[in-house]
Design a protein around this motif. Structure first.
Motif, PDB file in Angstrom:
ATOM      1  N   LYS A  13       0.835  -1.215   0.000  1.00 30.77           N
ATOM      2  CA  LYS A  13       0.000   0.000   0.000  1.00 30.77           C
ATOM      3  C   LYS A  13       0.863   1.256   0.000  1.00 30.77           C
ATOM      4  O   LYS A  13       0.623   2.202  -0.765  1.00 30.77           O
ATOM      5  N   GLU A  14       1.891   1.249   0.834  1.00 29.63           N
ATOM      6  CA  GLU A  14       2.784   2.418   0.910  1.00 29.63           C
ATOM      7  C   GLU A  14       3.550   2.612  -0.387  1.00 29.63           C
ATOM      8  O   GLU A  14       3.598   3.721  -0.926  1.00 29.63           O
ATOM      9  N   ARG A  15       4.126   1.545  -0.924  1.00 30.30           N
ATOM     10  CA  ARG A  15       4.928   1.652  -2.142  1.00 30.30           C
ATOM     11  C   ARG A  15       4.073   1.983  -3.361  1.00 30.30           C
ATOM     12  O   ARG A  15       4.533   2.669  -4.270  1.00 30.30           O
ATOM     13  N   GLU A  17       1.295   3.637  -3.152  1.00 31.35           N
ATOM     14  CA  GLU A  17       0.540   4.847  -2.807  1.00 31.35           C
ATOM     15  C   GLU A  17      -0.951   4.649  -3.052  1.00 31.35           C
ATOM     16  O   GLU A  17      -1.646   5.506  -3.584  1.00 31.35           O
ATOM     17  N   TYR A  18      -1.445   3.477  -2.620  1.00 27.41           N
ATOM     18  CA  TYR A  18      -2.860   3.166  -2.755  1.00 27.41           C
ATOM     19  C   TYR A  18      -3.645   3.854  -1.652  1.00 27.41           C
ATOM     20  O   TYR A  18      -3.155   4.029  -0.543  1.00 27.41           O
ATOM     21  N   TRP A  92       3.183   0.477 -12.021  1.00 25.05           N
ATOM     22  CA  TRP A  92       3.171   0.912 -10.617  1.00 25.05           C
ATOM     23  C   TRP A  92       2.770  -0.258  -9.713  1.00 25.05           C
ATOM     24  O   TRP A  92       3.396  -0.501  -8.678  1.00 25.05           O
ATOM     25  N   ALA A  96       5.188  -2.065  -6.920  1.00 26.98           N
ATOM     26  CA  ALA A  96       4.830  -2.057  -5.499  1.00 26.98           C
ATOM     27  C   ALA A  96       4.844  -3.473  -4.933  1.00 26.98           C
ATOM     28  O   ALA A  96       5.372  -3.707  -3.834  1.00 26.98           O
TER      29      ALA A  96
END
Length: 131
Positions: A13-15, A17-18, A92, A96
């Motif tokens: 989620k962080e990588r 950017e969800y 992306w 991620a």
């Protein structure tokens, strides 16, 4: 060591950017299903042992692939399996998930994984290899 599901998804989620964990999980499920079609034997089993159980099962019961997909086709396949995705957003998504997988796998297992994949996957994992 197996990474907990929540921790794995938090990294994705962080990588990626969800906005939600559900988006991260959707990407993880698709990418791991496609990756599992490219890995065989002990390498796939070792990676599965390091993933949270639900994701390990996805990796071990992959989508079918007649041949190993080059990185560009892997991205297109990811885009085709994620509703509303484009090749750009799939890049992306793949980055991620696979960078999180690389961290989870560790360097030795990652080297073995990359040996089973076509040239160029090192970049998808965020680990460019020296030529």
């Amino acid at each position: 060591m197996t990474l907990r599901r929540e921790a794995f998804l938090d990294h994705v989620k962080e990588r990626g950017e969800y906005g939600t964990v559900d988006e991260a999980e959707r990407a993880a499920r698709v990418v791991l299903a496609l990756l599992g079609a490219h890995l065989v034997g002990e390498v796939r089993a070792q990676l599965a042992a390091r993933l949270p159980e639900g994701f390990a099962l996805i990796l071990l019961n992959p989508l079918q692939s007649a041949e190993p997909l080059p990185p560009e086709r892997f991205l297109r396949a990811t885009a085709a399996w994620i509703e509303g995705a484009t090749e750009q957003t799939a890049t992306w998504d793949v980055s991620a998930v696979l960078s999180t997988v690389a961290d989870t796998a560790g360097e030795d297992l990652l080297r073995q994984i990359l040996l089973q994949l076509p040239v160029g996957y090192d970049l998808l994992f965020g680990r460019p290899q020296p030529i």
